[in-house]
Design an enzyme around this catalytic site. Structure first.
Site, PDB file in Angstrom:
ATOM      1  N   ASN A  11      55.612 -39.365  48.975  1.00 27.08           N
ATOM      2  CA  ASN A  11      56.737 -40.301  48.827  1.00 27.08           C
ATOM      3  C   ASN A  11      57.155 -40.908  50.155  1.00 27.08           C
ATOM      4  OD1 ASN A  11      57.437 -40.127  45.902  1.00 27.08           O
ATOM      5  ND2 ASN A  11      57.461 -37.959  46.460  1.00 27.08           N
ATOM      6  N   ASP A  73      60.264 -36.259  60.454  1.00 27.21           N
ATOM      7  CA  ASP A  73      60.949 -35.062  59.983  1.00 27.21           C
ATOM      8  C   ASP A  73      62.348 -35.468  59.562  1.00 27.21           C
ATOM      9  OD1 ASP A  73      60.289 -32.259  59.525  1.00 27.21           O
ATOM     10  OD2 ASP A  73      62.097 -31.862  60.677  1.00 27.21           O
TER      11      ASP A  73
END
Ligand code: ITT
Length: 194
Positions: A11, A73
Site C-alpha cells: 500500500n 518509516d
C-alpha cells in the site's frame, strides 16, 4: 533517476508511485532479489528508516548495483497514549503484523477516552552518496469505530484535521493531497529539484 523503494508494504508502494513523478523510476525490493524481512530495531522512525535504507544499500553494493535507495518509516502517535503506538505502530497488537488487530487494540486502549488527538508521521530516508531525511506530519483524531474501506493500516480510524471522514473514507487522491506521506514526499521532490 532509478530508486530502489525499500519497503515491503504494497500500500505504501501504491501511494508513493502516485506521489512521485514518472522521471523517478521505482525499483521494487523483489526486482533486486530482496525478499527477506528487513530488521527494524531502532527506537525512532528516523532510525528505522535508516536501517531499512542502509540494509538495502548494502545488498545492492554486494550485487555491484549502483541505485539510490528510498525508505519510509511511519507511525501513529496518540496523545492520550503518550505517543503510542509510535515507532511500534506496525506491531502494536503483536507479531505477526496485522492491521485489523492493531486497530482493535487502539480502540480498546482508547475505550471511554474522549481525548482522541493523534498525529501521523512519515520519515523518508534517501541514500544517494549521502543520507537525507524528509518528514511529514498530519494532525487528526482517532474515530470511535472503524470507517471506510480505502487505504490501509490505521486509515479506518484516523480522521485528518479539517475533515469529518477517516482516511479510509477518502479517495486515494484526497489522502495523497494531504497525508503525512504526501508532505514528506513533497519535501523530497523539492530537494530533487522537481
Ligand atoms: P515497511 O517497513 O516494509 O516499509 P511496514 O508496514 O512495516 O512496511 P512501518 O514499519 O512504517 O511499515 O509501519 C507503520 C505502521 O503504520 C504499519 O502498521 C502500517 O500499516 C501503518 N501505516 C503506515 N502508513 C500508514 C498510512 O498512510 N495510513 C495508515 N496506516 C499506515
Amino acid at each position: 533517476m532509478k530508486i530502489v523503494l525499500a519497503t515491503a508494504n504494497k500500500n505504501k508502494i501504491i501511494e508513493l508511485k502516485k506521489l512521485l513523478p514518472s522521471s523517478v523510476q521505482l525499483i521494487s525490493l523483489a526486482e533486486v532479489g530482496i525478499t527477506e524481512e528487513i530488521p527494524e530495531t531502532g527506537s525512532t522512525l528516523e532510525e528505522n528508516a535508516f536501517l531499512k535504507a542502509n540494509y538495502v544499500l548494502k545488498k545492492l553494493n554486494e550485487q555491484k548495483l549502483n541505485y539510490a535507495v528510498l525508505s519510509d518509516d511511519s507511525g501513529l502517535e496518540v496523545k492520550a497514549l503518550n505517543g503510542k503506538p509510535g515507532v511500534n505502530s506496525a506491531i502494536y497488537a503483536g507479531l505477526p503484523k496485522n492491521d485489523h488487530l492493531n486497530n482493535i487494540k487502539l480502540l480498546t486502549d482508547l475505550k471511554k477516552c474522549t481525548k482522541r488527538q493523534a498525529t501521523f508521521k512519515t520519515v523518508l530516508c534517501f541514500i544517494n552518496q549521502k543520507t537525507e531525511y524528509f518528514e511529514g506530519i498530519v494532525n487528526g483524531t482517532i474515530a470511535y469505530e472503524p470507517k471506510g474501506i480505502n487505504g490501509f493500516g490505521y486509515d479506518p480510524l484516523f480522521i485528518p484535521q479539517g475533515y469529518r471522514s477517516t482516511f479510509a473514507e477518502l479517495s486515494l487522491e484526497t489522502k495523497n493531497s494531504l497525508s503525512h506521506r504526501a508532505i514528506a514526499v513533497a519535501k523530497f521532490l523539492k530537494r530533487l529539484g522537481n
